[in-house]
Design a protein around this motif. Sequence first.
Motif, mmCIF file in Angstrom:
data_model
loop_
_atom_site.group_PDB
_atom_site.id
_atom_site.type_symbol
_atom_site.label_atom_id
_atom_site.label_comp_id
_atom_site.label_asym_id
_atom_site.label_seq_id
_atom_site.Cartn_x
_atom_site.Cartn_y
_atom_site.Cartn_z
ATOM 1 N N LYS A 269 -9.573 11.806 3.429
ATOM 2 C CA LYS A 269 -9.085 11.050 4.581
ATOM 3 C C LYS A 269 -8.814 9.598 4.200
ATOM 4 O O LYS A 269 -7.863 8.979 4.683
ATOM 5 N N MET A 270 -9.671 9.052 3.335
ATOM 6 C CA MET A 270 -9.458 7.690 2.859
ATOM 7 C C MET A 270 -8.145 7.599 2.098
ATOM 8 O O MET A 270 -7.340 6.686 2.316
ATOM 9 N N LEU A 271 -7.896 8.563 1.210
ATOM 10 C CA LEU A 271 -6.667 8.553 0.426
ATOM 11 C C LEU A 271 -5.442 8.708 1.322
ATOM 12 O O LEU A 271 -4.417 8.064 1.101
ATOM 13 N N GLN A 272 -5.549 9.556 2.320
ATOM 14 C CA GLN A 272 -4.440 9.734 3.252
ATOM 15 C C GLN A 272 -4.165 8.448 4.023
ATOM 16 O O GLN A 272 -3.013 8.062 4.216
ATOM 17 N N SER A 273 -5.224 7.757 4.440
ATOM 18 C CA SER A 273 -5.067 6.488 5.157
ATOM 19 C C SER A 273 -4.435 5.427 4.268
ATOM 20 O O SER A 273 -3.584 4.652 4.718
ATOM 21 N N ILE A 274 -4.839 5.396 2.996
ATOM 22 C CA ILE A 274 -4.254 4.432 2.054
ATOM 23 C C ILE A 274 -2.767 4.689 1.905
ATOM 24 O O ILE A 274 -1.943 3.770 1.959
ATOM 25 N N ARG A 275 -2.404 5.956 1.733
ATOM 26 C CA ARG A 275 -0.995 6.312 1.543
ATOM 27 C C ARG A 275 -0.161 5.955 2.766
ATOM 28 O O ARG A 275 0.954 5.433 2.634
ATOM 29 N N GLU A 276 -0.695 6.214 3.958
ATOM 30 C CA GLU A 276 0.082 6.022 5.176
ATOM 31 C C GLU A 276 0.084 4.583 5.677
ATOM 32 O O GLU A 276 1.068 4.130 6.275
ATOM 33 N N ASN A 277 -1.020 3.840 5.427
ATOM 34 C CA ASN A 277 -1.173 2.536 6.069
ATOM 35 C C ASN A 277 -1.232 1.340 5.128
ATOM 36 O O ASN A 277 -1.104 0.201 5.591
ATOM 37 N N MET A 278 -1.441 1.569 3.841
ATOM 38 C CA MET A 278 -1.618 0.426 2.941
ATOM 39 C C MET A 278 -0.532 0.300 1.866
ATOM 40 O O MET A 278 -0.008 -0.792 1.652
ATOM 41 N N VAL A 279 -0.252 1.399 1.174
ATOM 42 C CA VAL A 279 0.657 1.331 0.027
ATOM 43 C C VAL A 279 2.018 0.754 0.438
ATOM 44 O O VAL A 279 2.627 1.220 1.404
ATOM 45 N N LYS A 280 2.459 -0.253 -0.300
ATOM 46 C CA LYS A 280 3.746 -0.881 -0.002
ATOM 47 C C LYS A 280 4.300 -1.515 -1.267
ATOM 48 O O LYS A 280 3.563 -1.779 -2.229
ATOM 49 N N ASP A 281 5.589 -1.783 -1.264
ATOM 50 C CA ASP A 281 6.222 -2.414 -2.412
ATOM 51 C C ASP A 281 5.767 -3.863 -2.531
ATOM 52 O O ASP A 281 5.554 -4.546 -1.525
ATOM 53 N N PRO A 282 5.612 -4.362 -3.764
ATOM 54 C CA PRO A 282 5.219 -5.759 -3.942
ATOM 55 C C PRO A 282 6.353 -6.714 -3.567
ATOM 56 O O PRO A 282 7.527 -6.330 -3.558
ATOM 57 N N GLN A 283 5.999 -7.964 -3.278
ATOM 58 C CA GLN A 283 7.016 -8.977 -2.990
ATOM 59 C C GLN A 283 7.824 -9.304 -4.237
ATOM 60 O O GLN A 283 9.021 -9.559 -4.165
ATOM 61 N N ASN A 284 7.136 -9.299 -5.377
ATOM 62 C CA ASN A 284 7.798 -9.613 -6.652
ATOM 63 C C ASN A 284 7.362 -8.627 -7.725
ATOM 64 O O ASN A 284 6.193 -8.233 -7.776
ATOM 65 N N LYS A 285 8.323 -8.252 -8.562
ATOM 66 C CA LYS A 285 8.032 -7.446 -9.745
ATOM 67 C C LYS A 285 8.504 -8.236 -10.963
ATOM 68 O O LYS A 285 9.664 -8.665 -11.016
ATOM 69 N N MET A 286 7.605 -8.421 -11.919
ATOM 70 C CA MET A 286 7.911 -9.252 -13.072
ATOM 71 C C MET A 286 7.497 -8.552 -14.356
ATOM 72 O O MET A 286 6.867 -7.492 -14.328
ATOM 73 N N MET A 287 7.865 -9.162 -15.486
ATOM 74 C CA MET A 287 7.486 -8.662 -16.810
ATOM 75 C C MET A 287 7.902 -7.204 -16.989
ATOM 76 O O MET A 287 7.106 -6.342 -17.349
ATOM 77 N N GLY A 288 9.178 -6.931 -16.680
ATOM 78 C CA GLY A 288 9.698 -5.577 -16.851
ATOM 79 C C GLY A 288 9.022 -4.560 -15.977
ATOM 80 O O GLY A 288 8.767 -3.429 -16.399
ATOM 81 N N ASN A 289 8.678 -4.930 -14.757
ATOM 82 C CA ASN A 289 8.042 -4.070 -13.761
ATOM 83 C C ASN A 289 6.560 -3.825 -14.050
ATOM 84 O O ASN A 289 5.910 -3.026 -13.370
ATOM 85 N N SER A 290 6.002 -4.527 -15.034
ATOM 86 C CA SER A 290 4.590 -4.343 -15.356
ATOM 87 C C SER A 290 3.682 -5.117 -14.412
ATOM 88 O O SER A 290 2.559 -4.700 -14.146
ATOM 89 N N LEU A 291 4.168 -6.259 -13.907
ATOM 90 C CA LEU A 291 3.350 -7.124 -13.064
ATOM 91 C C LEU A 291 3.896 -7.122 -11.646
ATOM 92 O O LEU A 291 5.073 -7.399 -11.424
ATOM 93 N N TRP A 292 3.017 -6.775 -10.705
ATOM 94 C CA TRP A 292 3.396 -6.731 -9.294
ATOM 95 C C TRP A 292 2.592 -7.779 -8.523
ATOM 96 O O TRP A 292 1.380 -7.916 -8.728
ATOM 97 N N ILE A 293 3.271 -8.485 -7.624
ATOM 98 C CA ILE A 293 2.617 -9.506 -6.804
ATOM 99 C C ILE A 293 2.886 -9.210 -5.329
ATOM 100 O O ILE A 293 4.040 -9.062 -4.921
ATOM 101 N N TRP A 294 1.808 -9.118 -4.549
ATOM 102 C CA TRP A 294 1.953 -8.904 -3.105
ATOM 103 C C TRP A 294 1.807 -10.206 -2.320
ATOM 104 O O TRP A 294 2.481 -10.382 -1.307
#
Length: 587
Positions: free
Chosen positions: A319-344
């Motif tokens: 249930k925790m994993l389902q909640s994370i997938r539905e309510n938390m996971v999102k694209d970062p504001q910035n992707k840097m260093m060839g998509n290796s570094l993500w900034i939210w």
Amino acid sequence: MSLSKEQLMLEYVKCMKDTPYALKTYLQTYDNTVSQYVPLQLFPDQVSLLEDYDKYNENIALKYRQAGVSTVTAAWISKKLVFAKKTKPEKILIIANKLDTSQEMANKIKSFVAQWPKWVGADFSNEKNAQKHYKLTNGSEVKAVATSKDALRGFTPTILVFDEAAFIEADSDFWSACMASLSTGGKVIVVSTPNGYDPIYYEIYDQSLRNMNDFKITEMYWFRDPRYTKDLYLVKTEDIIHYLLNKEEYSEDKILSWESIPFETRNYDDLKTIMDGGYKPCSDWFERMVKKLKYDKRKVSQELECNFLGSGDNVFDSKMLQSIRENMVKDPQNKMMGNSLWIWKEPIVGHKYIMGVDVSRGDSEDFSTIQIIDFDEREQVLEYIGKIPPDVLAEIAYKWGNMYSAYIVIDITGGMGIATSRKLQELGYKSMYVDGVDLNNTWKYDPKALDKIPGINFNNKRVQIIAAFEEGMRHKFRIYSSRLYNEMNTFVYVNGRPDHQKGHHDDLIMSISIALYVGESSFSSLERVTEQTKSMLDSWTVNNNESIKDIITFNPVIPHMNQDRIKDNSSVNRKDYETYGWLFGVR
């Protein structure tokens, strides 16, 4: 009943063209309820499975326990064997995690082969007739093996069967070798109940859903099986096990009965719509099965509900994993260093940031990772993953550590993290966690901390560190990374120890876990002491309030804290601490 030559030819052609007809007409299975053999009966989902086997070269069956898939698959294979031409014999290779499992499938096939009438023209050969490898007089043969690097040696299959594929302990290289072994026009059949997010069965299924491979999925659900659904009904509940254990709490308006609807006229599109509205299917058979499984949610999810989420020995609750997938996971504001570094989120002045660093060699299967969390907001703000040398990782940590004024925690287990830690010291980074500091008394100055290698020994505290992350997720800590979420899906208990599944990784979990662990054990206790002291001082009548505020913000326990991120403390020094230390119970 004897048939003329012409009738035999017509019957032969009919069997070749109509597999369900052939199996139902000539094959039998043993029925335990009546203790005798009965004609093989096929319900609609099983007929669909047979049609897919005939039509597609790559098939994967998603099934529940007692779906009869292994039996129907064995019957289909027996037909392929006996109707094969001598110029084009079938070579069946059955692979399972254990030899006993693959041999059981081979024995089922052998039993069905023996039932076909003599006029099909195939029988068992005396050349090879062992339990795990036997041949037919038309040149066809069946071989059962357990998973190993030598499983395919000396045998080129035309049909490759993976039985209970989700439980096969192998990596993607083994799967690639198996697929490469198929001769031109060969078939592959993958059969299993789910077992979490395993590296073979689930990945095939998931990639098929995303049109990344050519596998045809045949989904089979117990509530479409006429044997188990004569009294089918649906309950409005989030947890069917809770209903079964607490039926008295559910009113009649939360239960919909389908018992009066004949099986042949049931509309499963309507049933799916009802289930999407929060209803769970149930029946007397389902309830008995749940009872046999001792109301174990994981086993019910795996054996009966065909759910990947929650069917494995996952460390993190489904249930925790389902909640994370539905309510938390999102694209970062910035992707840097060839998509290796993500900034939210960008750094906010005055917030406490903690950086967790997990170090690999840079040339192994593991990745080096960095996680930065905002301890005040209790959320993930930055993530890095890549295969780079430890000293290069230190340079990245130095840059972003300064950007967020982060307190850095490095895993120095195994030695690779020591190189990163020393490099950070060489670069002049001050705010680093040192293992061995008295975390229960964070205001107590430890002069020996300066002589130690900054970092944490993960293996000594593995369970506690992982538990800190799991507990943090249960208490509203927020993660946003899909990469981290995917690792959590495949993070399971292996021999009672939390670890990643074979063929997967846990590097991002490690780096965020040590950040949360140190944050909870260091910063939380520090905040409690500070708040207690502040309340005490606020109750006093004093004239110089500004000087008192400066004393409270001074943090002598966390070694070499970056003081430039603590507002208006430039006048605070060690002498101040020695002078006013009695306020904090140091003397």
